[in-house]
Design an enzyme around this catalytic site. Sequence first.
Site, PDB file in Angstrom:
ATOM      1  N   TRP A 115       9.114   2.061   4.887  1.00  0.00           N
ATOM      2  CA  TRP A 115       8.533   0.774   5.278  1.00  0.00           C
ATOM      3  C   TRP A 115       8.553   0.632   6.799  1.00  0.00           C
ATOM      4  O   TRP A 115       7.567   0.189   7.405  1.00  0.00           O
ATOM      5  CB  TRP A 115       9.302  -0.377   4.624  1.00  0.00           C
ATOM      6  CG  TRP A 115       8.693  -1.718   4.873  1.00  0.00           C
ATOM      7  CD1 TRP A 115       7.729  -2.344   4.150  1.00  0.00           C
ATOM      8  CD2 TRP A 115       9.009  -2.609   5.953  1.00  0.00           C
ATOM      9  NE1 TRP A 115       7.418  -3.567   4.702  1.00  0.00           N
ATOM     10  CE2 TRP A 115       8.183  -3.750   5.807  1.00  0.00           C
ATOM     11  CE3 TRP A 115       9.908  -2.552   7.025  1.00  0.00           C
ATOM     12  CZ2 TRP A 115       8.242  -4.824   6.699  1.00  0.00           C
ATOM     13  CZ3 TRP A 115       9.957  -3.615   7.918  1.00  0.00           C
ATOM     14  CH2 TRP A 115       9.126  -4.743   7.746  1.00  0.00           C
ATOM     15  N   LYS A 156       7.923   0.056  -4.777  1.00  0.00           N
ATOM     16  CA  LYS A 156       7.509   1.276  -5.480  1.00  0.00           C
ATOM     17  C   LYS A 156       6.266   1.900  -4.846  1.00  0.00           C
ATOM     18  O   LYS A 156       6.240   3.105  -4.575  1.00  0.00           O
ATOM     19  CB  LYS A 156       7.280   0.947  -6.957  1.00  0.00           C
ATOM     20  CG  LYS A 156       6.783   2.109  -7.816  1.00  0.00           C
ATOM     21  CD  LYS A 156       7.093   1.888  -9.278  1.00  0.00           C
ATOM     22  CE  LYS A 156       6.686   0.523  -9.757  1.00  0.00           C
ATOM     23  NZ  LYS A 156       5.214   0.329  -9.785  1.00  0.00           N
ATOM     24  N   PHE A 170      16.895  -1.535   3.389  1.00  0.00           N
ATOM     25  CA  PHE A 170      16.700  -2.815   4.069  1.00  0.00           C
ATOM     26  C   PHE A 170      17.726  -2.939   5.197  1.00  0.00           C
ATOM     27  O   PHE A 170      18.846  -2.416   5.075  1.00  0.00           O
ATOM     28  CB  PHE A 170      16.882  -3.977   3.091  1.00  0.00           C
ATOM     29  CG  PHE A 170      15.642  -4.316   2.300  1.00  0.00           C
ATOM     30  CD1 PHE A 170      14.907  -5.459   2.577  1.00  0.00           C
ATOM     31  CD2 PHE A 170      15.214  -3.486   1.272  1.00  0.00           C
ATOM     32  CE1 PHE A 170      13.773  -5.776   1.844  1.00  0.00           C
ATOM     33  CE2 PHE A 170      14.076  -3.786   0.547  1.00  0.00           C
ATOM     34  CZ  PHE A 170      13.349  -4.940   0.833  1.00  0.00           C
ATOM     35  N   ALA A 218       0.943  -2.800 -16.391  1.00  0.00           N
ATOM     36  CA  ALA A 218       1.883  -2.124 -17.281  1.00  0.00           C
ATOM     37  C   ALA A 218       2.566  -3.085 -18.242  1.00  0.00           C
ATOM     38  O   ALA A 218       3.118  -2.652 -19.251  1.00  0.00           O
ATOM     39  CB  ALA A 218       2.936  -1.375 -16.470  1.00  0.00           C
ATOM     40  N   PHE A 237       5.401  -1.463 -12.711  1.00  0.00           N
ATOM     41  CA  PHE A 237       6.665  -2.140 -13.000  1.00  0.00           C
ATOM     42  C   PHE A 237       7.805  -1.141 -13.191  1.00  0.00           C
ATOM     43  O   PHE A 237       7.833  -0.090 -12.563  1.00  0.00           O
ATOM     44  CB  PHE A 237       6.501  -3.086 -14.187  1.00  0.00           C
ATOM     45  CG  PHE A 237       5.529  -4.206 -13.924  1.00  0.00           C
ATOM     46  CD1 PHE A 237       5.668  -5.019 -12.806  1.00  0.00           C
ATOM     47  CD2 PHE A 237       4.459  -4.441 -14.763  1.00  0.00           C
ATOM     48  CE1 PHE A 237       4.769  -6.040 -12.537  1.00  0.00           C
ATOM     49  CE2 PHE A 237       3.552  -5.472 -14.506  1.00  0.00           C
ATOM     50  CZ  PHE A 237       3.711  -6.269 -13.387  1.00  0.00           C
ATOM     51  N   THR A 267       5.101   1.313  -1.863  1.00  0.00           N
ATOM     52  CA  THR A 267       5.473   1.686  -0.500  1.00  0.00           C
ATOM     53  C   THR A 267       6.162   3.051  -0.493  1.00  0.00           C
ATOM     54  O   THR A 267       5.872   3.901   0.358  1.00  0.00           O
ATOM     55  CB  THR A 267       6.402   0.614   0.100  1.00  0.00           C
ATOM     56  OG1 THR A 267       5.732  -0.645   0.076  1.00  0.00           O
ATOM     57  CG2 THR A 267       6.784   0.951   1.525  1.00  0.00           C
ATOM     58  N   ARG A 307      -3.254   2.971  -8.528  1.00  0.00           N
ATOM     59  CA  ARG A 307      -4.158   2.065  -9.223  1.00  0.00           C
ATOM     60  C   ARG A 307      -4.869   1.164  -8.215  1.00  0.00           C
ATOM     61  O   ARG A 307      -4.413   0.993  -7.090  1.00  0.00           O
ATOM     62  CB  ARG A 307      -3.380   1.188 -10.209  1.00  0.00           C
ATOM     63  CG  ARG A 307      -2.781   1.951 -11.383  1.00  0.00           C
ATOM     64  CD  ARG A 307      -1.921   1.037 -12.237  1.00  0.00           C
ATOM     65  NE  ARG A 307      -0.777   0.542 -11.495  1.00  0.00           N
ATOM     66  CZ  ARG A 307      -0.046  -0.505 -11.856  1.00  0.00           C
ATOM     67  NH1 ARG A 307      -0.338  -1.180 -12.942  1.00  0.00           N
ATOM     68  NH2 ARG A 307       0.992  -0.880 -11.140  1.00  0.00           N
ATOM     69  N   LYS A 326       1.946 -12.149  -6.567  1.00  0.00           N
ATOM     70  CA  LYS A 326       2.357 -10.910  -5.918  1.00  0.00           C
ATOM     71  C   LYS A 326       1.733 -10.711  -4.547  1.00  0.00           C
ATOM     72  O   LYS A 326       2.345 -10.176  -3.644  1.00  0.00           O
ATOM     73  CB  LYS A 326       1.991  -9.728  -6.839  1.00  0.00           C
ATOM     74  CG  LYS A 326       2.531  -8.391  -6.367  1.00  0.00           C
ATOM     75  CD  LYS A 326       2.194  -7.306  -7.369  1.00  0.00           C
ATOM     76  CE  LYS A 326       2.684  -5.950  -6.893  1.00  0.00           C
ATOM     77  NZ  LYS A 326       2.307  -4.869  -7.822  1.00  0.00           N
TER      78      LYS A 326
END
Length: 556
Positions: free
Chosen positions: A409, A71, A381, A273, A301, A73, A94, A105
């Site tokens: 990415w 998200k 991906f 969140a 999230f 990214t 954030r 994470k």
Amino acid sequence: MKTDIQIAQEAKMLPIKEIGKQMGLEEDDLEFYGKYKAKISLDVYKKRKNKPDGKLILVTAINPTAAGEGKTTTNVGLSMGLNKIGKKTITTLREPSLGPSFGVKGGAAGGGYAQVVPMDDINLHFTGDIHAITTTNNLLAALLDNHIHQGNMLNIDPRKITWKRCLDMNDRALRNIIIGLGGKMNGVPREDGFDISVASEIMAILCLCDDIEDLKNRLGKMIVGYTYDDEPVTANDLNATGSLALLLKDAIKPNLVQTLENTPAILHGGPFANIAHGCNSVIATKMALKLCHYVVTEAGFGADLGAEKFFDIKCRFAGLKPDATVIVATARALKNHGGVLKNDLNEENLEALEKGFGNLEKQIENIKKYGVPTVVAINKFPTDTEAELKFIEKACANLEVDVVLSDVWAKGGEGGISLAKKIVDLCENNSSNFKPLYDSNLSIKEKVCIISKEIYGADGVEFTPKAQKEIQKYEKLGLDKMPICIAKTQYSLSDNPKLLARPKGFTITVRDIKVSAGAGFLLVLTGDIMTMPGFPKIPAANHIDLLEDGTIVGLF
């Protein structure tokens, strides 16, 4: 293949004053924290208050999985892609907490060639905002216990204190503690506990206030406990408000950094969140809207948590009207929702993809309830097959939602151009009819039921006796006419983290309700959600190191 931190360390950053110039800022508008970080003066917004706003784009996602969604990214890549097609854009994010950075994470500044930098600083102490929040929170705790020790003129019942201390780290051992031991000179013994700093009400207040005056007003309203007569005791009652505000005098100013491609990035505030409201600060978002054509922001999230709170709490308080929403998903994550284990996600599995697609389907339905135009971004991906991508595209088309492949990415802004063009098309040709989901003047139970049924898809809500008792208390005190902030697992639409995809036939259980009178919402606790997380068996901290030459390794 290079790691995220290796890519970040090779970035050709511009001096932050050059990034400020891109936004029309003068050197006097910035307070420098070294060469590549700065605080932005609050006067920047005041001087531009009457200028028209740019377009506001929310990036949200499906429920997160171990497979990863990307998200942040996508947020960063989209902002760079918009700049590449000539749209002056700022990303607003954030600030990462040290808890997840050293826990499960890892870092939270994007990934690959779509990152904000300096990534190592951002993921560590940054400009000290979260430390300031921690200290402010704990000053109030110290003043509260000192008041009781020094004679308790406010008649505070030590058994009814609701204010906890906090720490910006995952430390389960501090969830429940006893303080004041060791004799009379060490205070009054009582039960206490710690929350993680990003769950502190002070973090929520910093992210929802408009200015210093509003900050002080909200801080003063915070309830720290109750008297023997069940009357609330506030920070104002403890004469603490001025000191609390003073400790936040720098933290209230947004932080300016940049992306790998030198797109301006404003990072400010960091409530989770799942246990808080999950959005960056109102001040940062409003300021950015006055400085560019497009502002790309995100909420934590999945859309059931972050987007719901962004719309129903942040936008409600700030008077914001989002112009478009991006829902991020990956074929891998959808297969994970469909029951495929992480080690098998590289294999094509259309049956699992179809089952897992239910999660994306529900999040699309959720965003449509708010009247905001939407596009799905599939974070690409290398292992994705053509059949899998075609399935997602066709399934979304059946829901009348466009799908765009995002390759940010691997390719940075270049990989976000298609998504950027789709966002511009949405904003120019589709009018947002945004409205919150519920009226905050409804009863507490009605508001919780609306969110649970409409957003989570629950059949109903059960309130424990403890929660029922709290509801009665808040109704009696006139504290029930506020928005709702539900603390819930991020992994499922339900309050059970094991129920993936789109679960059916479940009930949400509300075990407790707390009031955040300063922030202006009611915190509803469901399931086993903890406001002080713990580390996993092998935390990310075990793989992080500082080399002799100062190089950081293992941080994401």
